[in-house]
Design a protein around this motif. Structure first.
Motif, PDB file in Angstrom:
ATOM      1  N   GLY A  12     -39.671  47.899 -47.064  1.00  0.00           N
ATOM      2  CA  GLY A  12     -39.997  48.258 -48.434  1.00  0.00           C
ATOM      3  C   GLY A  12     -40.629  49.632 -48.475  1.00  0.00           C
ATOM      4  O   GLY A  12     -41.097  50.161 -47.467  1.00  0.00           O
ATOM      5  N   VAL A  13     -40.667  50.190 -49.684  1.00  0.00           N
ATOM      6  CA  VAL A  13     -41.325  51.474 -49.859  1.00  0.00           C
ATOM      7  C   VAL A  13     -42.832  51.301 -49.773  1.00  0.00           C
ATOM      8  O   VAL A  13     -43.543  52.123 -49.209  1.00  0.00           O
ATOM      9  N   PHE A  14     -43.332  50.189 -50.319  1.00  0.00           N
ATOM     10  CA  PHE A  14     -44.761  49.942 -50.391  1.00  0.00           C
ATOM     11  C   PHE A  14     -45.126  48.640 -49.680  1.00  0.00           C
ATOM     12  O   PHE A  14     -44.297  47.743 -49.545  1.00  0.00           O
ATOM     13  N   GLU A  15     -46.395  48.580 -49.283  1.00  0.00           N
ATOM     14  CA  GLU A  15     -46.934  47.307 -48.798  1.00  0.00           C
ATOM     15  C   GLU A  15     -47.177  46.423 -50.019  1.00  0.00           C
ATOM     16  O   GLU A  15     -47.742  46.873 -51.020  1.00  0.00           O
ATOM     17  N   ARG A  16     -46.730  45.173 -49.957  1.00  0.00           N
ATOM     18  CA  ARG A  16     -46.931  44.259 -51.087  1.00  0.00           C
ATOM     19  C   ARG A  16     -47.196  42.855 -50.561  1.00  0.00           C
ATOM     20  O   ARG A  16     -46.276  42.082 -50.361  1.00  0.00           O
ATOM     21  N   PRO A  17     -48.476  42.508 -50.338  1.00  0.00           N
ATOM     22  CA  PRO A  17     -48.813  41.197 -49.778  1.00  0.00           C
ATOM     23  C   PRO A  17     -48.917  40.103 -50.831  1.00  0.00           C
ATOM     24  O   PRO A  17     -49.769  39.229 -50.750  1.00  0.00           O
ATOM     25  N   PHE A  18     -48.097  40.152 -51.853  1.00  0.00           N
ATOM     26  CA  PHE A  18     -48.076  39.111 -52.869  1.00  0.00           C
ATOM     27  C   PHE A  18     -46.638  38.960 -53.347  1.00  0.00           C
ATOM     28  O   PHE A  18     -45.800  39.836 -53.136  1.00  0.00           O
ATOM     29  N   SER A  19     -46.377  37.851 -53.979  1.00  0.00           N
ATOM     30  CA  SER A  19     -44.992  37.500 -54.283  1.00  0.00           C
ATOM     31  C   SER A  19     -44.507  38.135 -55.586  1.00  0.00           C
ATOM     32  O   SER A  19     -45.242  38.229 -56.566  1.00  0.00           O
ATOM     33  N   ARG A  20     -43.268  38.566 -55.549  1.00  0.00           N
ATOM     34  CA  ARG A  20     -42.569  38.910 -56.781  1.00  0.00           C
ATOM     35  C   ARG A  20     -42.135  37.611 -57.437  1.00  0.00           C
ATOM     36  O   ARG A  20     -41.715  36.661 -56.761  1.00  0.00           O
ATOM     37  N   ASN A  21     -42.247  37.546 -58.737  1.00  0.00           N
ATOM     38  CA  ASN A  21     -41.848  36.361 -59.483  1.00  0.00           C
ATOM     39  C   ASN A  21     -40.369  36.050 -59.213  1.00  0.00           C
ATOM     40  O   ASN A  21     -39.501  36.863 -59.523  1.00  0.00           O
ATOM     41  N   PRO A  22     -40.052  34.871 -58.614  1.00  0.00           N
ATOM     42  CA  PRO A  22     -38.649  34.550 -58.326  1.00  0.00           C
ATOM     43  C   PRO A  22     -37.817  34.369 -59.591  1.00  0.00           C
ATOM     44  O   PRO A  22     -36.587  34.456 -59.551  1.00  0.00           O
ATOM     45  N   ASN A  23     -38.502  34.149 -60.728  1.00  0.00           N
ATOM     46  CA  ASN A  23     -37.801  33.967 -62.003  1.00  0.00           C
ATOM     47  C   ASN A  23     -37.981  35.165 -62.926  1.00  0.00           C
ATOM     48  O   ASN A  23     -37.901  35.031 -64.146  1.00  0.00           O
ATOM     49  N   VAL A  24     -38.229  36.336 -62.325  1.00  0.00           N
ATOM     50  CA  VAL A  24     -38.432  37.536 -63.128  1.00  0.00           C
ATOM     51  C   VAL A  24     -37.217  37.794 -64.018  1.00  0.00           C
ATOM     52  O   VAL A  24     -36.072  37.613 -63.600  1.00  0.00           O
TER      53      VAL A  24
END
Length: 417
Positions: free
Chosen positions: A257-269
């Motif tokens: 990824g471009v950024f560190e993201r230690p949390f989930s993206r909404n699977p139903n976005v």
């Protein structure tokens, strides 16, 4: 007389994990089976002083509830010992110690008797219990008909009105409504002023920050550290970052990824737009530049995302919106409102946009939406929008009225009259 209310020394709790349920019976019959050992706690040591309000935090499976169950005698340790100086009242699980067929009133007497009070002593405390629980005529109905909120109101009312010297609460208050929680926390303050001890386990970092004098951070059955709430919450967020990376690696889902993201993206976005531009990655950073979606109130934070252009775009506009869980738009802005002009973009161009601001929202859970939009020939176009892309948790040790905090400065002086 000692100032220590609870002393935990070299505490360990080991469980056997069997491949099949029948293996437990086979082992009891003397047959050899494959058994794995799991330490819910391993060599845990700490002391809690009389009059302290101590929070215990950690991820699921870190051993928080196991510690409390051992302290209260519900579970026996494998190794080590616990010394308790004072009468304990515990609210460990919703409805624990209640008979579902009995009425609320009958359960008050049942619980009081189990704790060691006579019927006459319970009679003296009954009005205070009923007043605090505030469940009206439902006290005469079987508790199996209660909602979870009514259940916890009655259980907590009993727990705090038996005049304990040590109060232990495990997550139960998260069930009650905000007004009942407020009443409970006022009782916490009363208890502290009376020199009583409170041990409080919760995932609600706002409550931990607001009410605890000290916080113990558990991870995988061991104590990582203990100290003031702010420091321990920041350390906890780092643990979450590490855990997320380990999960992704174990699942084989780790991506560049471009950024560190230690949390989930909404699977139903909800994702839509003409795709002339695409948001390829995003993150949220706290005041220390640490990626995460848990932000302390009244501190700076940054929403950041990268946009790649698949077509020529004359004047892109970058946006973000924050909503509450009911879907009400609370706040948001965009580069046009902020008078930041974005130059025309060619196919193949990319940009990273960062919105940095203070977190003035009240403690709670929110939803974030981000987008790249613009105007072409006078018409508004959505190039790419990620609607409710992730949640944001705001940790607060002081909430005011409404959605946001005006951060008022107050002066009070005598008028001289």
């Amino acid at each position: 007389m000692s100032d220590v209310a609870i002393s935990v020394e070299h505490l360990s709790k080991r469980y056997k994990l069997y491949e099949k349920p029948s293996d437990r019976l086979k082992e009891a019959l003397g047959r050899k089976v494959n058994v794995k050992e799991h330490y819910a706690l391993h060599d845990v040591n700490f002391q809690i002083q009389k009059g302290e309000c101590v929070g215990i935090i950690g991820t699921n499976g870190s051993g928080k509830s196991t510690v409390l169950k051992i302290i209260t005698g519900v579970v026996n340790p494998t190794e080590g010992e616990v010394k308790v100086d004072g009468r304990i009242s515990a609210l460990l699980e919703l409805g624990a110690g209640f008979n579902m067929e009995y009425t609320g009133l009958e359960n008050i007497y049942l619980n009081g008797t189990m704790i060691g009070f006579s019927r006459e002593e319970i009679d003296q405390k009954l009005d205070a219990i009923l007043s605090f629980a505030d469940i009206g005529e439902f006290v005469h109905q079987p508790v199996k008909t209660y909602s979870s909120g009514m259940f916890v109101r009655l259980a907590f009312a009993v727990a705090i009105n038996i005049d304990p010297e040590i109060l232990i609460v495990d997550e139960a208050l998260s069930v009650g409504d905000v007004f009942f929680q407020s009443k409970c926390y006022r009782k916490f303050e009363e208890f502290k002023k009376m020199g009583k001890t409170i041990v409080f386990v919760s995932h609600d970092l706002g409550s931990i920050s607001r009410y605890c004098d000290r916080v113990i951070l558990l991870n995988k059955g061991v104590i990582l550290d203990s100290g003031n709430p702010k420091e321990m919450i920041n350390l906890y967020k780092k643990v979450l970052v590490q855990m997320d990376g380990e999960k992704n690696k174990a699942a084989g889902t780790e991506k560049e990824g471009v950024f560190e993201r230690p949390f989930s993206r909404n699977p139903n976005v909800l994702e839509y737009g003409g795709q002339e531009a695409e948001i390829v990655d995003f993150t949220i950073e706290d005041e220390n530049g640490l990626a995460g979606n848990t932000i302390e109130k009244m501190t700076p934070f940054t929403i950041k995302y990268k946009v790649v252009f698949h077509e020529d775009v004359n004047a892109p506009i970058y946006t973000f919106t924050i909503k509450d869980l009911k879907g009400t738009e609370i706040t948001g802005t965009n580069t046009m409102y902020e008078r930041v002009t974005i130059e025309p973009k060619k196919k193949g161009d990319s940009q990273i946009v960062s919105f940095t601001q203070n977190m003035n929202l009240q403690g709670g859970e929110y939803l974030l939406s981000i987008s790249c939009t613009g105007y072409e020939n006078g018409e508004f176009n959505v190039y790419h929008r990620l609607y409710d892309v992730c949640s944001i948790s705001v940790v607060s040790d002081k909430n005011t009225v409404g959605f946001y905090d005006m951060d008022s400065e107050i002066t009070v002086q005598d008028s001289g009259e």
